[in-house]
Design a protein around this motif. Sequence first.
Motif, mmCIF file in Angstrom:
data_model
loop_
_atom_site.group_PDB
_atom_site.id
_atom_site.type_symbol
_atom_site.label_atom_id
_atom_site.label_comp_id
_atom_site.label_asym_id
_atom_site.label_seq_id
_atom_site.Cartn_x
_atom_site.Cartn_y
_atom_site.Cartn_z
ATOM 1 N N LYS A 3 0.830 -1.208 0.000
ATOM 2 C CA LYS A 3 0.000 0.000 0.000
ATOM 3 C C LYS A 3 0.856 1.246 0.000
ATOM 4 O O LYS A 3 2.018 1.220 0.409
ATOM 5 N N LYS A 4 0.255 2.366 -0.420
ATOM 6 C CA LYS A 4 0.993 3.628 -0.478
ATOM 7 C C LYS A 4 -0.019 4.766 -0.386
ATOM 8 O O LYS A 4 -1.136 4.635 -0.910
ATOM 9 N N GLU A 5 0.357 5.866 0.271
ATOM 10 C CA GLU A 5 -0.546 7.029 0.288
ATOM 11 C C GLU A 5 -0.203 7.953 -0.859
ATOM 12 O O GLU A 5 0.964 8.281 -1.075
ATOM 13 N N ILE A 6 -1.219 8.362 -1.638
ATOM 14 C CA ILE A 6 -0.998 9.345 -2.700
ATOM 15 C C ILE A 6 -1.977 10.486 -2.449
ATOM 16 O O ILE A 6 -3.186 10.254 -2.320
ATOM 17 N N GLN A 7 -1.460 11.703 -2.323
ATOM 18 C CA GLN A 7 -2.267 12.897 -2.008
ATOM 19 C C GLN A 7 -3.154 12.637 -0.783
ATOM 20 O O GLN A 7 -4.318 13.048 -0.737
ATOM 21 N N GLY A 8 -2.609 11.881 0.175
ATOM 22 C CA GLY A 8 -3.334 11.655 1.432
ATOM 23 C C GLY A 8 -4.351 10.528 1.388
ATOM 24 O O GLY A 8 -5.041 10.271 2.376
ATOM 25 N N TYR A 9 -4.461 9.837 0.249
ATOM 26 C CA TYR A 9 -5.446 8.750 0.143
ATOM 27 C C TYR A 9 -4.755 7.412 -0.127
ATOM 28 O O TYR A 9 -3.767 7.347 -0.856
ATOM 29 N N PRO A 10 -5.304 6.334 0.439
ATOM 30 C CA PRO A 10 -4.664 5.019 0.282
ATOM 31 C C PRO A 10 -4.755 4.488 -1.142
ATOM 32 O O PRO A 10 -5.792 4.617 -1.800
ATOM 33 N N HIS A 11 -3.653 3.930 -1.619
ATOM 34 C CA HIS A 11 -3.611 3.268 -2.922
ATOM 35 C C HIS A 11 -3.025 1.876 -2.721
ATOM 36 O O HIS A 11 -2.186 1.684 -1.841
ATOM 37 N N ILE A 12 -3.463 0.922 -3.542
ATOM 38 C CA ILE A 12 -2.933 -0.436 -3.448
ATOM 39 C C ILE A 12 -2.190 -0.761 -4.733
ATOM 40 O O ILE A 12 -2.548 -0.247 -5.799
ATOM 41 N N LEU A 13 -1.203 -1.621 -4.617
ATOM 42 C CA LEU A 13 -0.389 -1.977 -5.779
ATOM 43 C C LEU A 13 -1.240 -2.765 -6.771
ATOM 44 O O LEU A 13 -1.915 -3.723 -6.398
#
Length: 225
Positions: A3-13
Amino acid sequence: MEKKEIQGYPHILYRASNLSDGQILENSDTFLQNMLQRRSIREFDRQAIPHEVLRNIIQTAASAPSGANKQPWTFCIVSDPTIKRQIRIAAEEEEKLSYESRMSETWIQDLKPLGTDWKKPFLEEAPHLIVVFKQSYGLDKNQKVQHYYVNESVGIACGFLIAAIHQAGLVTLTHTPSPMNFLSKILNRPSHEKPFLLLPVGRPLSKTYVPDITKKSLNEVLIEY
Ligand SMILES: Cc1cc2nc3c(=O)[nH]c(=O)nc-3n(C[C@H](O)[C@H](O)[C@H](O)COP(=O)(O)O)c2cc1C
């Protein structure tokens, strides 16, 4: 899952499939050959379809992309013979008027090769009807939720739906009795939902004929730059 945060929102690979050119060619050709077998069918066997199959088909449609992921659709499955009969009667009432006085001469001529008329027995004969509603806006705890690109989104979901029906080995017809507001009344849908498509679904009659029509060649529809 990574997982990673982008612009404060969670993203999954995203799980990339990493297929070779040979594999993607084979996949695309297998899908093409299968989709080329799809036809709109107007004569149905009455045998019911397992509920789980219908749910899988709807879930495929509901996985479609949509403007800002608002998913502005509702799918109704109608299997009750009494409701199917109500829908047939109301659709035929509208279609009789359309064929007799509302459609232009050009439209009537364009429909002739398809062999259609105002009678719609398939609305009772098909074991199930899927009625797709588009939501002009959403409702969350009685608050209006803005929807975007509603027609495009619901159109794409219907494309997924038709492909899923075909892929399962079933048949359908993209039916648009016009006007369609009787569907909101019969199915008791709220005012922010508007009928979009009516699709009888099932197996084809063991012997049924389809119009001998062709698709445009790739050269006619494709422009490459
Ligand atoms: C938006 C849309 C509306 C349609 N409405 C009707 C309809 O009301 N009645 C009908 O018999 N076919 C209807 N059709 C089916 C078309 O006639 C059919 O897709 C076309 O003749 C091509 O045949 P095929 O689907 O077998 O390739 C509709 C198709 C689309 C895409």
